[in-house]
Design a protein around this motif. Structure first.
Motif, mmCIF file in Angstrom:
data_model
loop_
_atom_site.group_PDB
_atom_site.id
_atom_site.type_symbol
_atom_site.label_atom_id
_atom_site.label_comp_id
_atom_site.label_asym_id
_atom_site.label_seq_id
_atom_site.Cartn_x
_atom_site.Cartn_y
_atom_site.Cartn_z
ATOM 1 N N ALA A 137 6.848 71.585 58.744
ATOM 2 C CA ALA A 137 7.443 70.766 59.803
ATOM 3 C C ALA A 137 6.404 69.861 60.448
ATOM 4 C CB ALA A 137 8.091 71.667 60.847
ATOM 5 N N ALA A 138 5.172 70.355 60.593
ATOM 6 C CA ALA A 138 4.101 69.527 61.171
ATOM 7 C C ALA A 138 3.776 68.355 60.255
ATOM 8 C CB ALA A 138 2.862 70.379 61.419
ATOM 9 N N GLY A 139 3.749 68.586 58.938
ATOM 10 C CA GLY A 139 3.504 67.503 57.998
ATOM 11 C C GLY A 139 4.572 66.437 58.069
ATOM 12 N N VAL A 143 -1.478 62.010 48.405
ATOM 13 C CA VAL A 143 -1.414 62.004 49.863
ATOM 14 C C VAL A 143 -0.101 62.663 50.269
ATOM 15 C CG1 VAL A 143 -1.281 60.557 51.921
ATOM 16 C CG2 VAL A 143 -2.881 59.986 50.097
ATOM 17 N N GLY A 144 -0.197 63.751 51.023
ATOM 18 C CA GLY A 144 0.985 64.494 51.419
ATOM 19 C C GLY A 144 0.614 65.929 51.741
ATOM 20 N N TYR A 145 1.598 66.812 51.649
ATOM 21 C CA TYR A 145 1.347 68.217 51.962
ATOM 22 C C TYR A 145 2.099 69.111 50.986
ATOM 23 C CZ TYR A 145 6.026 68.467 54.004
ATOM 24 O OH TYR A 145 7.379 68.433 54.176
ATOM 25 N N PRO A 176 -4.391 53.320 49.935
ATOM 26 C CA PRO A 176 -3.656 54.340 50.688
ATOM 27 C C PRO A 176 -3.171 55.508 49.838
ATOM 28 C CG PRO A 176 -2.296 52.384 50.367
ATOM 29 C CD PRO A 176 -3.680 52.029 49.906
ATOM 30 N N SER A 177 -3.220 55.388 48.512
ATOM 31 C CA SER A 177 -2.795 56.484 47.643
ATOM 32 C C SER A 177 -3.918 57.478 47.365
ATOM 33 C CB SER A 177 -2.274 55.924 46.316
ATOM 34 O OG SER A 177 -3.329 55.380 45.535
ATOM 35 N N GLU A 216 4.622 63.264 53.115
ATOM 36 C CA GLU A 216 5.629 63.635 52.126
ATOM 37 C C GLU A 216 5.217 64.937 51.451
ATOM 38 O OE1 GLU A 216 7.506 61.785 47.956
ATOM 39 O OE2 GLU A 216 6.046 60.636 49.142
ATOM 40 N N GLU A 217 6.200 65.770 51.145
ATOM 41 C CA GLU A 217 5.926 66.982 50.370
ATOM 42 C C GLU A 217 5.787 66.579 48.911
ATOM 43 O OE1 GLU A 217 7.664 71.528 49.723
ATOM 44 O OE2 GLU A 217 8.713 70.116 51.040
ATOM 45 N N VAL A 218 4.612 66.805 48.326
ATOM 46 C CA VAL A 218 4.318 66.287 46.988
ATOM 47 C C VAL A 218 3.788 67.385 46.079
ATOM 48 C CG1 VAL A 218 3.761 64.008 47.927
ATOM 49 C CG2 VAL A 218 1.920 65.662 47.551
#
Length: 605
Positions: free
Chosen positions: A202-204, A220-222, A393-394, A210-212
């Motif tokens: 939820a914090a991400g 980049v994500g969580y 940014p990626s 993005e969930e990746v």
């Protein structure tokens, strides 16, 4: 000195508990005759060496010998939750190396030194690490190729990752093009969700991440990372590649064999090695090649002891220079890491140390191989973030590990002393966290600017090398960590964590920085220099480069310059460290190296 008395007690208890949970099967090893002759000698059974040896032995006409300094792995190494202790100092399964006193960092560490874990066991560091399997960003490998290392771009190495992987994780369907189920290495999703997991996610989301799948094109994500586990047990590189193939008559593993020198003849060809076993100096000879897969610390050490390296350094230690190769041991890169940023909570579950000790945890692991014992202790998940250090940014600049455990969860008995923190820091800062429920966000700079070195302490092969990462010598790394702290403070203050867990930051100032205003840039820069240390990801000390680069050590085909029949195949060949954990890239390097050898000796896969 208290920690040196406690470690054996802790490890003894863990061994007993692990033995009650799993059944260990020993590796089949051999005892060689003196002056044994084989086709290929592989030095080291770790993340790269196990891969190389297994793949070369696929040719039944090639005799392959693996020499490993350590012995059989202990039971506690197989249980993922015990990784923090299996990796610890004062262990017979570890080289127990110490980082040299740092000039710009480690100010709250004993003597400004710190412990530097490297596995001395069958499986090498893959038998004691945190089992995180993340391949690396496309840009990592494309940059290697742009530096003149033909064949190392992302599109070229991706098939090797597919070749190695037997994927059993949750991304198999959505990200099918990035995964394979046909390789020897078991890769699983974490088999247990922590009580903290939903708040971590939820914090991400709250921060727009993005969930990746970190092993897809998106980094980049969580998410919770994939692990090198098989049915909830650690699967080291040697478990995956060596153990299933030691029945082959042409593949032999000799443990307890510390290689001390490469034997080079008058034609500048590597023809064998010298090694110590049972206190005696022995030799083995190679008809085709000697392959150093001893890791980013010990591969350059072996080259130096063999007379390959900067001639002035060699002469200083009374070693005759055979090949003047100035890059050997230089260019050391490590992910500088910052632990200690802690939040206490007032809602939901207790800390990870308590969770793994419950009867329920033991029952879940024994019967279903899940529960808190099936994941590295306290591990909840990873955030990968671009903070603008890299303009793309990626590309992730920083990795945050969300841990449901604090630095002081064990009251400063083992974890903090193993980092190397002073007794004063442990009393004043760490122990004040003891027994309280909370979480820690551990961060690492993925593309460090600082460069260090590995040099000889003496010509005695039993002396450890001088390991100087030169942490924070480039102020850009301090700037990166400062940006990381600013981001993590926003993360820790998300509604998900503040209201869902009742999270409140532990804002006590650390020793050495108490004169500075809390939360000021000056305070955090001070905190960084006092508390940051090693990510235990050494690389790049035998740099791969084209012949036009004077600092190169090996060619893009991993051949050592100036010596025939000698290659280095491990993380030391990376020209630049990858922006993630090194286990997966190092195994890929093993696959690549084995393929190159087969090509050069006209044996196809």
């Amino acid at each position: 000195m208290l920690q040196h008395l406690i470690n054996p007690l802790v490890l003894g208890a863990l061994t007993a508990l692990a033995s009650s949970l799993i059944t260990m099967t020993a590796y089949r090893t051999v005892t060689l005759e003196q002056d044994q002759v084989v086709d290929f000698i592989v030095v080291g059974s770790g993340s790269a060496g196990s891969v190389v040896a297994s793949r070369l032995s696929e040719n039944p006409n090639w005799e392959v010998l693996v020499l490993e300094a350590g012995g059989q792995p202990p039971p506690e190494s197989k249980v993922p939750a015990f990784a923090a202790y299996a990796i610890g100092a004062d262990s017979e399964y570890n080289y127990n190396y110490i980082i040299a006193p740092q000039r710009h960092a480690l100010l709250n560490f004993r003597n400004q030194e710190s412990f530097f874990p490297r596995g001395k066991v069958i499986g090498g560091t893959s038998a004691i690490n945190y089992m995180i399997f993340i391949r690396g960003n496309r840009k990592d490998f494309d940059t290697w190729a742009e530096m003149g290392n033909t064949g190392w771009d992302y599109d070229s190495i991706m098939p090797l990752y597919m070749k190695m992987e037997n994927y059993k994780g949750k991304h198999a369907k959505k990200y099918a093009k990035y995964h394979s189920q046909t390789g020897p290495l078991s890769v699983e999703s974490m088999r247990w969700d922590s009580p903290f997991t939903k708040y971590f996610k939820a914090a991400g989301k709250e921060l727009g991440l993005e969930e990746v799948d970190f092993n897809s094109e998106k980094h980049v994500g969580y998410n919770a990372p994939d692990l090198t586990t098989n049915n909830g047990e650690r699967q080291s590189a040697s478990d995956a590649y060596l153990k299933p193939n030691l029945h082959r008559s042409n593949l032999r593993l000799q443990a307890g064999s510390l290689v001390t020198k490469v034997i080079i003849d008058r034609n500048l060809r590597a023809i064998g090695v010298e090694y110590i076993r049972d206190g005696k100096m022995r030799r083995a000879f190679a008809r085709k090649e000697v392959i150093l897969s001893a890791g980013a610390i010990d591969s350059p050490k072996l080259l130096l002891l063999s007379g390959i390296g900067p001639k002035q350094q060699l002469r200083t230690h009374g070693i005759h220079p055979i090949v003047d190769l100035k890059g050997v041991g230089q260019n050391l890169q490590d992910h500088v890491a910052l632990p200690g940023l802690t939040w206490f909570i007032t809602k939901n579950s207790g800390n990870a140390v308590q969770l793994i000790l419950t009867p329920e945890a033991r029952r879940a692991y024994r019967t279903k191989r899940n529960g808190p014992l099936s994941v590295p202790m306290g591990f909840v998940g990873i955030y990968m973030v671009n903070l603008g250090v890299d303009p793309d940014p990626s590309v992730q600049d920083v990795q945050y590990r969300f841990l449901s455990v604090t630095l002081g969860a064990d009251f400063g008995l083992v974890v903090a002393p193993n980092y190397g923190y002073t007794d004063e820091l442990i009393r004043d800062y760490v122990k004040k966290q003891g027994g309280r429920r909370g979480f820690m966000i551990f961060m690492g700079v993925m593309r460090p600017a600082s460069r260090g070195s590995v040099t000889l302490r003496s010509k005695n092969p039993l002396d450890p090398p001088v390991i100087d990462p030169n942490f924070l010598s480039n102020s850009a790394d301090v700037d990166s960590l400062l940006k990381s702290i600013r981001y993590v403070m926003v993360l820790g203050n998300t509604t998900a964590l503040r209201e869902g867990l009742g999270a409140k930051f532990f804002d006590q100032k650390v020793l050495g920085c108490k004169h500075l205003a809390h939360d000021s840039d000056d305070y955090w820069r001070c905190y960084i220099r006092h508390m940051a240390g090693s990510g235990a990801h050494p690389s790049s000390t035998c740099k791969m480069a084209p012949s036009s680069d004077p600092d190169g050590v090996v060619s893009p085909r991993l051949k050592v310059r100036g010596v025939a029949g000698l290659r280095v195949i491990d993380a030391s060949i990376m020209p630049l460290i990858t922006g993630t954990n090194l286990a997966a890239p190092t195994m890929m390097i093993g696959e690549k190296g084995a393929s190159l050898i087969k090509e050069d000796w006209s044996y196809g896969d």
